[in-house]
Scaffold this motif. Structure first.
Motif, short mmCIF file in Angstrom:
data_model
loop_
_atom_site.label_atom_id
_atom_site.label_comp_id
_atom_site.label_asym_id
_atom_site.label_seq_id
_atom_site.Cartn_x
_atom_site.Cartn_y
_atom_site.Cartn_z
N SER A 63 6.52 18.92 -3.02
CA SER A 63 6.60 19.61 -4.30
C SER A 63 5.97 18.81 -5.44
CB SER A 63 8.05 19.97 -4.62
OG SER A 63 8.86 18.84 -4.47
N VAL A 64 5.97 17.49 -5.33
CA VAL A 64 5.31 16.68 -6.37
C VAL A 64 3.98 16.21 -5.79
CG1 VAL A 64 5.41 14.49 -7.62
CG2 VAL A 64 7.43 15.95 -7.49
N GLY A 65 2.92 16.47 -6.56
CA GLY A 65 1.58 16.13 -6.06
C GLY A 65 1.32 14.63 -6.08
N HIS A 66 0.07 14.30 -5.85
CA HIS A 66 -0.32 12.90 -5.85
C HIS A 66 -0.64 12.45 -7.28
CE1 HIS A 66 -1.15 12.30 -1.33
NE2 HIS A 66 -0.19 13.18 -1.53
N ILE A 67 -0.31 11.23 -7.57
CA ILE A 67 -0.50 10.73 -8.93
C ILE A 67 -1.99 10.78 -9.30
CG2 ILE A 67 -0.76 8.27 -8.27
CD1 ILE A 67 1.06 7.66 -10.77
N ASP A 68 -2.24 11.17 -10.56
CA ASP A 68 -3.62 11.20 -11.05
C ASP A 68 -3.64 10.30 -12.28
OD1 ASP A 68 -6.18 11.73 -11.65
OD2 ASP A 68 -5.89 13.84 -12.17
N ASP B 199 -10.03 5.25 -4.48
CA ASP B 199 -10.01 3.78 -4.24
C ASP B 199 -8.60 3.26 -4.43
OD1 ASP B 199 -12.59 3.19 -3.74
OD2 ASP B 199 -12.85 1.88 -5.51
N VAL B 200 -8.16 2.39 -3.52
CA VAL B 200 -6.81 1.83 -3.66
C VAL B 200 -6.87 0.63 -4.61
CG1 VAL B 200 -4.93 0.68 -2.43
CG2 VAL B 200 -6.07 2.67 -1.42
N ARG B 201 -6.11 0.72 -5.70
CA ARG B 201 -6.12 -0.35 -6.71
C ARG B 201 -4.69 -0.83 -6.98
NH1 ARG B 201 -11.06 -0.14 -10.07
NH2 ARG B 201 -12.54 0.78 -8.62
N ARG B 202 -4.60 -2.08 -7.38
CA ARG B 202 -3.32 -2.61 -7.85
C ARG B 202 -3.55 -2.99 -9.31
NH1 ARG B 202 -0.47 -6.98 -8.30
NH2 ARG B 202 -2.13 -8.42 -7.74
N LEU B 203 -2.79 -2.41 -10.22
CA LEU B 203 -3.05 -2.59 -11.65
C LEU B 203 -1.85 -3.24 -12.31
CD1 LEU B 203 -4.46 1.03 -12.12
CD2 LEU B 203 -5.82 -1.07 -12.00
N VAL C 73 -6.40 5.67 -6.71
CA VAL C 73 -6.72 6.16 -8.06
C VAL C 73 -7.74 7.29 -7.90
CG1 VAL C 73 -7.61 5.54 -10.34
CG2 VAL C 73 -6.23 3.89 -9.04
N LYS C 74 -7.28 8.52 -8.14
CA LYS C 74 -8.15 9.71 -7.95
C LYS C 74 -9.46 9.57 -8.71
CE LYS C 74 -4.83 13.43 -7.11
NZ LYS C 74 -4.23 14.66 -7.63
N LEU C 75 -9.31 9.08 -9.96
CA LEU C 75 -10.48 8.96 -10.83
C LEU C 75 -11.56 8.06 -10.23
CD1 LEU C 75 -10.82 10.14 -13.74
CD2 LEU C 75 -10.29 7.85 -14.56
N LYS D 273 0.84 -1.20 0.00
CA LYS D 273 0.00 0.00 0.00
C LYS D 273 0.88 1.25 0.00
CE LYS D 273 -3.82 2.26 2.21
NZ LYS D 273 -4.68 2.40 3.38
N VAL D 274 0.61 2.14 -0.95
CA VAL D 274 1.38 3.39 -1.02
C VAL D 274 0.41 4.56 -1.08
CG1 VAL D 274 3.40 2.39 -2.18
CG2 VAL D 274 1.49 3.25 -3.56
N ASN D 275 0.94 5.77 -0.83
CA ASN D 275 0.12 6.97 -0.98
C ASN D 275 0.26 7.49 -2.42
OD1 ASN D 275 2.57 8.31 -1.15
ND2 ASN D 275 2.55 8.99 0.98
N GLY D 276 -0.31 8.65 -2.69
CA GLY D 276 -0.30 9.19 -4.05
C GLY D 276 1.08 9.58 -4.53
N ARG D 277 2.07 9.60 -3.62
CA ARG D 277 3.47 9.83 -4.03
C ARG D 277 4.20 8.51 -4.22
NH1 ARG D 277 6.04 14.42 -2.76
NH2 ARG D 277 7.69 13.40 -1.59
#
Ligand code: FAD
Length: 437
Positions: A336-341, A309-313, A303-305, A280-284
Motif C-alpha cells: 500500500s505504501v510505494g517506494h520512496i522518491d 542507484d543505491v546511496r547512503r546519505l 534513489v529513484k532520481l 541495504k534496503v528497498n524503496g520501503r
C-alpha cells in the motif's frame, strides 16, 4: 530478564524522533508493549545539526529540551513527557551490544534481552577517529569530536578554557567548516588543516570553495591545504602542537577533528545485506530480512532520481524522510505504501551565510551569480550558485543566500531534471533559469 515489544527502534537520534511522531500520527499513540526506542544517549531524540550551530554560540546558545525532534522541521517538540504520554517506552543510556535477526532479539549492555516483531535500525553514524589514520591522541583533554551532546559539552568547555587561544581544526568538510566558524565567533584563532585542494572537497567546485575560503580568511581563519596531520605533541594529557606531513608544526590550545563518519552497522554484519557502508534496503526501507527496516545515516537505499542507484546519505532531511517512510510502510502493510522518491538535500549555515544543495553534483558545473570574494563586491548579501548538468539535464543545484521561493525553484529544477539545451544560455540566465521556468 527481558521485555518484548511489537516494534523496536534501535537508536535514539533524528530518525528515531521522526519515526516516533509518524507512528503516533498514524497509530494514534502506542499501547503497552507496542513501541520502544533504545538509545545509548541519555536524552530523548534531538536535532543533531543544532550541535555545530546554535549550541556553540557564545551567547543564548540553545540547550535541551529546546531542540528535541521535531522542531527542525517546525513540527512538535517531542520531550520525554511526550513519549510517556503517547505510550512509547524510552530506554535511554542503554547500549545494544548484540542483535540476533533470526531470533528477533537485542541484548543490551545492562544484560536485558529485548525482543521485537519488527525492528527499525536507526543507529546513525559515528565520527571517524584520528587513530584510523595512525595518529594517536584522540583521548587528550583538549581534542574534540562532534557527534553528540557529550562531545558538544566537551567542545564548549575546552573552548571556554582557552579564550583567545589557538585551535587547529582537522578536516575541511562541513563539521570542520561549521566548527571553525563557531570557534572564530568565540574569539579563538583557527587554523584549518586538510589534505584536499579546497574545503568541502566532495561537494564544492573550486570556484565555490574559493568564495567560502576567502570569506573565512576575512574572518581570521587560516587554511593549510593539501596537508595531513602526522602526529600530535601531548603534554600532561593535553595537545600542545599538531605536526603536519609537510614538516610544519602548529601550536594548539585545542584541536577539533572532523574527518568523516562511519555508519553504525556492526551489530548486523553477516546478518543483513550491506552496501555502500550501510544496511541495504528497498524503496520501503526494508532490509534483506523483512522484519528489519533501516533508516537515516545507516540506510543504503535506491534513489529513484538517480535511476535507482543505491546511496547512503548522511543528511538530516534524509533521516527525517526515510524514517517517516519506513513507519508508513511498516504500519500499512505490503504494497500500500510505494517506494520512496527522495530528492537528496543538504544545507549548512555559517556566520551569516547559508546554502542549500539538491540532487547530485555529477556532470558539468555551471556557475551563476556573484562569486566575488567578500570585500570585492558591493557589500550586499552574497547570492550565487551552480547547476550540475548531466546528459543535457540539471542533475544538481547549489544556492547560497536564496529566498525560500528561490530554493524551492532550484529544487524543482533538479526534481524534474530540467532540460538544458545550451550551457552558455544556462550560465547567462543563472537563477532565473529555475525561478522563471
Ligand atoms: P543519529 O542522529 O546519529 O542517531 C543515531 C542514534 O543511535 C544515536 O543516538 C546513537 O547514540 C544511537 N546508537 C547507535 N548505536 C547504538 C547502539 N548500539 N545502542 C544504542 N544506541 C545506539 N545534516 C544536514 O543535512 N545538515 C546539517 O547542517 C547537519 N549538521 C550536522 C551537525 C553535526 C554536529 C552532526 C553530527 C551531524 C549533522 N548533520 C547535518 C547530519 C545529521 O545530523 C545526520 O544525518 C542525522 O543525525 C542522522 O540521523 P540518524 O537518526 O540516522 O542518526
Amino acid at each position: 530478564m527481558g521485555r518484548a515489544f511489537e516494534y523496536v527502534i534501535l537508536g535514539g537520534g533524528v530518525a528515531a524522533g521522526y519515526a516516533a511522531l509518524e507512528f503516533v500520527r498514524r497509530n494514534g499513540g502506542a499501547s503497552s508493549q507496542e513501541l520502544c526506542i533504545i538509545s545509548d544517549e541519555h536524552f530523548a531524540p534531538y536535532e543533531r545539526p543544532a550541535l555545530s550551530k546554535g549550541y556553540l554560540l557564545p551567547q543564548d546558545a540553545p540547550r535541551l529540551p529546546a531542540f528535541h525532534t521535531c522542531v527542525g522541521s517546525k513540527d512538535e517538540l517531542l520531550t520525554e513527557e511526550w513519549y510517556n504520554e503517547h505510550g512509547i517506552v524510552l530506554v535511554l543510556g542503554t547500549r545494544v551490544i548484540s542483535a540476533d535477526v533470526r531470533q528477533k532479539t537485542l541484548l543490551t549492555s545492562s544484560g536485558e534481552t529485548i525482543s521485537y516483531k519488527t525492528l527499525i535500525v536507526a543507529t546513525g553514524a559515528r565520527a571517524v577517529k584520528l587513530e584510523e589514520f595512525g595518529v594517536s591522541g584522540s583521548d587528550a583533554r583538549n581534542v574534540c569530536y562532534l557527534r553528540n551532546v557529550e562531545d558538544a559539552d566537551k567542545l564548549v568547555g575546552v573552548m571556554r578554557s582557552c579564550p583567545g587561544g589557538n585551535a587547529v581544526v582537522v578536516g575541511g568538510g562541513y563539521i570542520g567548516m561549521e566548527c571553525a566558524a563557531a570557534l572564530v565567533t568565540n574569539n579563538i584563532k583557527v587554523t584549518m588543516v586538510f589534505p584536499e585542494k579546497h574545503c568541502m572537497g566532495r561537494l564544492f567546485t573550486p570556484k565555490i570553495a574559493e568564495f567560502y575560503e576567502s570569506y573565512y580568511a576575512s574572518r581570521g581563519v587560516t587554511f593549510v591545504k593539501e596537508a595531513a596531520v602526522t602526529s600530535m605533541q601531548i603534554s600532561a594529557g593535553k595537545v600542545t602542537a599538531v605536526n603536519l606531513g609537510n614538516g610544519r608544526r602548529l601550536p594548539a590550545d585545542m584541536v577539533v577533528v572532523g574527518v568523516g563518519a562511519r555508519a553504525n552497522t556492526g551489530l548486523f554484519d553477516g546478518q543483513l545485506v550491506m552496501e555502500n557502508g550501510g544496511i541495504k534496503v528497498n524503496g520501503r526501507m526494508q532490509a534483506s530480512d523483512a522484519s528489519v527496516y533501516a533508516v537515516g545515516d545507516v540506510a543504503a537505499f535506491p534513489v529513484k532520481l538517480f535511476g535507482g542507484d543505491v546511496r547512503r546519505l548522511e543528511h538530516v532531511d534524509c533521516a527525517r524522510r526515510t524514517a517517516r517512510h519506513a513507519v508508513a510502510a511498516m504500519l500499512e502493510g505490503t504494497g500500500s505504501v510505494g517506494h520512496i522518491d527522495y530528492l537528496p538535500f543538504f544545507y549548512s549555515r555559517v556566520f551569516s551565510l547559508s546554502w542549500q544543495f539538491y540532487g547530485d553534483n555529477a556532470g558539468e558545473a555551471v556557475h551563476f551569480g556573484d562569486l566575488a570574494p567578500p570585500g570585492d563586491g558591493d557589500g550586499a548579501a552574497p547570492k550565487f550558485g551552480a547547476y550540475w548538468v548531466r546528459d543535457g539535464r540539471v542533475a544538481g543545484a547549489f544556492l547560497e543566500g536564496g529566498s525560500r521561493q528561490e530554493y524551492e525553484a532550484v529544487a524543482a529544477a533538479v526534481r524534474r531534471g530540467a532540460a538544458v539545451a545550451d550551457v552558455a544560455e544556462l550560465e547567462r540566465r543563472g537563477l532565473a533559469f529555475a525561478t522563471q521556468a
